[in-house]
Design a protein around this motif. Structure first.
Motif, PDB file in Angstrom:
ATOM      1  N   ARG A 193      -4.548   3.198  -6.436  1.00  0.00           N
ATOM      2  CA  ARG A 193      -4.652   1.795  -6.041  1.00  0.00           C
ATOM      3  C   ARG A 193      -3.434   1.004  -6.472  1.00  0.00           C
ATOM      4  O   ARG A 193      -2.923   0.164  -5.725  1.00  0.00           O
ATOM      5  CB  ARG A 193      -5.916   1.184  -6.635  1.00  0.00           C
ATOM      6  CG  ARG A 193      -7.131   1.407  -5.745  1.00  0.00           C
ATOM      7  CD  ARG A 193      -8.346   0.702  -6.270  1.00  0.00           C
ATOM      8  NE  ARG A 193      -9.067   1.696  -7.061  1.00  0.00           N
ATOM      9  CZ  ARG A 193      -9.598   1.499  -8.252  1.00  0.00           C
ATOM     10  NH1 ARG A 193      -9.565   0.331  -8.811  1.00  0.00           N
ATOM     11  NH2 ARG A 193     -10.193   2.467  -8.886  1.00  0.00           N
ATOM     12  N   MET A 194      -2.933   1.290  -7.693  1.00  0.00           N
ATOM     13  CA  MET A 194      -1.747   0.570  -8.174  1.00  0.00           C
ATOM     14  C   MET A 194      -0.535   0.879  -7.301  1.00  0.00           C
ATOM     15  O   MET A 194       0.235  -0.020  -6.924  1.00  0.00           O
ATOM     16  CB  MET A 194      -1.461   0.925  -9.637  1.00  0.00           C
ATOM     17  CG  MET A 194      -2.439   0.294 -10.597  1.00  0.00           C
ATOM     18  SD  MET A 194      -2.307   0.795 -12.343  1.00  0.00           S
ATOM     19  CE  MET A 194      -0.653   1.229 -12.584  1.00  0.00           C
ATOM     20  N   VAL A 195      -0.383   2.157  -6.937  1.00  0.00           N
ATOM     21  CA  VAL A 195       0.750   2.544  -6.094  1.00  0.00           C
ATOM     22  C   VAL A 195       0.624   1.894  -4.711  1.00  0.00           C
ATOM     23  O   VAL A 195       1.611   1.399  -4.137  1.00  0.00           O
ATOM     24  CB  VAL A 195       0.848   4.082  -6.005  1.00  0.00           C
ATOM     25  CG1 VAL A 195       1.853   4.501  -4.953  1.00  0.00           C
ATOM     26  CG2 VAL A 195       1.229   4.659  -7.362  1.00  0.00           C
ATOM     27  N   GLN A 196      -0.599   1.887  -4.169  1.00  0.00           N
ATOM     28  CA  GLN A 196      -0.804   1.263  -2.855  1.00  0.00           C
ATOM     29  C   GLN A 196      -0.536  -0.235  -2.913  1.00  0.00           C
ATOM     30  O   GLN A 196       0.062  -0.815  -1.989  1.00  0.00           O
ATOM     31  CB  GLN A 196      -2.221   1.533  -2.354  1.00  0.00           C
ATOM     32  CG  GLN A 196      -2.430   2.946  -1.881  1.00  0.00           C
ATOM     33  CD  GLN A 196      -3.877   3.228  -1.511  1.00  0.00           C
ATOM     34  OE1 GLN A 196      -4.775   2.452  -1.845  1.00  0.00           O
ATOM     35  NE2 GLN A 196      -4.074   4.339  -0.814  1.00  0.00           N
ATOM     36  N   ALA A 197      -0.941  -0.882  -4.005  1.00  0.00           N
ATOM     37  CA  ALA A 197      -0.686  -2.328  -4.153  1.00  0.00           C
ATOM     38  C   ALA A 197       0.806  -2.587  -4.220  1.00  0.00           C
ATOM     39  O   ALA A 197       1.323  -3.537  -3.585  1.00  0.00           O
ATOM     40  CB  ALA A 197      -1.390  -2.858  -5.385  1.00  0.00           C
ATOM     41  N   ASP A 198       1.538  -1.752  -4.994  1.00  0.00           N
ATOM     42  CA  ASP A 198       3.002  -1.895  -5.059  1.00  0.00           C
ATOM     43  C   ASP A 198       3.612  -1.738  -3.675  1.00  0.00           C
ATOM     44  O   ASP A 198       4.552  -2.441  -3.303  1.00  0.00           O
ATOM     45  CB  ASP A 198       3.600  -0.859  -6.015  1.00  0.00           C
ATOM     46  CG  ASP A 198       3.470  -1.278  -7.463  1.00  0.00           C
ATOM     47  OD1 ASP A 198       3.114  -2.439  -7.710  1.00  0.00           O
ATOM     48  OD2 ASP A 198       3.728  -0.414  -8.327  1.00  0.00           O
ATOM     49  N   ARG A 199       3.096  -0.828  -2.935  1.00  0.00           N
ATOM     50  CA  ARG A 199       3.635  -0.544  -1.597  1.00  0.00           C
ATOM     51  C   ARG A 199       3.421  -1.736  -0.663  1.00  0.00           C
ATOM     52  O   ARG A 199       4.302  -2.064   0.137  1.00  0.00           O
ATOM     53  CB  ARG A 199       2.951   0.695  -1.050  1.00  0.00           C
ATOM     54  CG  ARG A 199       3.637   1.284   0.108  1.00  0.00           C
ATOM     55  CD  ARG A 199       3.024   2.613   0.401  1.00  0.00           C
ATOM     56  NE  ARG A 199       3.800   3.314   1.351  1.00  0.00           N
ATOM     57  CZ  ARG A 199       3.386   4.316   2.046  1.00  0.00           C
ATOM     58  NH1 ARG A 199       2.174   4.780   1.862  1.00  0.00           N
ATOM     59  NH2 ARG A 199       4.162   4.900   2.911  1.00  0.00           N
ATOM     60  N   LEU A 200       2.264  -2.340  -0.761  1.00  0.00           N
ATOM     61  CA  LEU A 200       1.980  -3.501   0.078  1.00  0.00           C
ATOM     62  C   LEU A 200       2.875  -4.691  -0.288  1.00  0.00           C
ATOM     63  O   LEU A 200       3.310  -5.436   0.578  1.00  0.00           O
ATOM     64  CB  LEU A 200       0.507  -3.909  -0.040  1.00  0.00           C
ATOM     65  CG  LEU A 200      -0.495  -3.003   0.657  1.00  0.00           C
ATOM     66  CD1 LEU A 200      -1.917  -3.459   0.336  1.00  0.00           C
ATOM     67  CD2 LEU A 200      -0.278  -2.991   2.146  1.00  0.00           C
ATOM     68  N   HIS A 201       3.136  -4.847  -1.574  1.00  0.00           N
ATOM     69  CA  HIS A 201       3.955  -5.967  -2.039  1.00  0.00           C
ATOM     70  C   HIS A 201       5.401  -5.829  -1.594  1.00  0.00           C
ATOM     71  O   HIS A 201       6.104  -6.830  -1.431  1.00  0.00           O
ATOM     72  CB  HIS A 201       3.876  -6.101  -3.564  1.00  0.00           C
ATOM     73  CG  HIS A 201       2.544  -6.584  -4.040  1.00  0.00           C
ATOM     74  ND1 HIS A 201       2.270  -7.915  -4.209  1.00  0.00           N
ATOM     75  CD2 HIS A 201       1.393  -5.929  -4.343  1.00  0.00           C
ATOM     76  CE1 HIS A 201       1.022  -8.050  -4.630  1.00  0.00           C
ATOM     77  NE2 HIS A 201       0.480  -6.851  -4.716  1.00  0.00           N
TER      78      HIS A 201
END
Length: 182
Positions: free
Chosen positions: A30-38
């Motif tokens: 989830r953290m990696v996906q959130a970074d990716r979205l940002h």
């Protein structure tokens, strides 16, 4: 009954650890996906690394799910029980062998002490035997000397006795001769 609950407890601990690991990996995804979205601007080298991390985390996630299924399967539990039984038997055998080994070492030390004592005693007896043998030789020589001396005395006494006998015989012959003359 205790082994069944212990097995269940061990299995529950294993499952809990695997679920904790699963949750940790989900948080990381989830953290990696959130970074990716940002950071959705173009292709960036950091995103490539994050994509690679995501692929690795997904593989680990799939492997963990497989491990959880295998851990909770019946075949694994029977193998685990058999392995625990074999392990207990091996531990008992090791303990028994260790005790026997320690007893053997103790016995060997005691035998070694006895052998040392016996060898010391044997050396003392040999010295005593050598001394006694010397004394025996000395006594034998003394006895032989006494025997020779006694034989000489006997021979001298026999010669005197024979001389006295001869004298007595002469005197008897003279007495008989005188008696016949009378």
């Amino acid at each position: 009954m205790d082994t069944i609950t212990a097995d269940q407890h061990n299995d529950l601990d294993l499952i809990k650890k695997m679920e904790d690991e699963h949750l940790r990996l989900q948080r990381q995804v989830r953290m990696v996906q959130a970074d990716r979205l940002h950071r959705s601007m173009g292709v960036h080298p950091q995103f490539k690394r994050q994509d690679q991390q995501l692929r690795n985390l997904k593989k680990e996630y799939i492997n963990l799910i497989k491990d959880l299924k295998i851990a909770s399967s019946g075949a694994h539990k029977t193998n685990n029980k058999k392995m625990k039984c074999d392990l207990n038997n091996a531990l008992l055998l090791r303990t028994k062998s260790e005790v026997e080994c320690e007893e053997g070492v103790t016995m060997m030390k005691q035998i070694d002490k006895l052998l040392r004592r016996n060898s010391k005693e044997m050396l003392r007896l040999r010295k005593l035997a050598n001394t006694t043998e010397g004394q025996l030789d000395e006594r034998r020589c003394q006895s032989e000397h006494r025997l020779v001396s006694t034989e000489n005395q006997l021979e001298t006494a026999m010669l005197r006795f024979n001389a006295v006998q001869f004298e007595n015989k002469k005197i008897r012959e003279e007495i008989e001769h005188m008696l016949q003359d009378r």
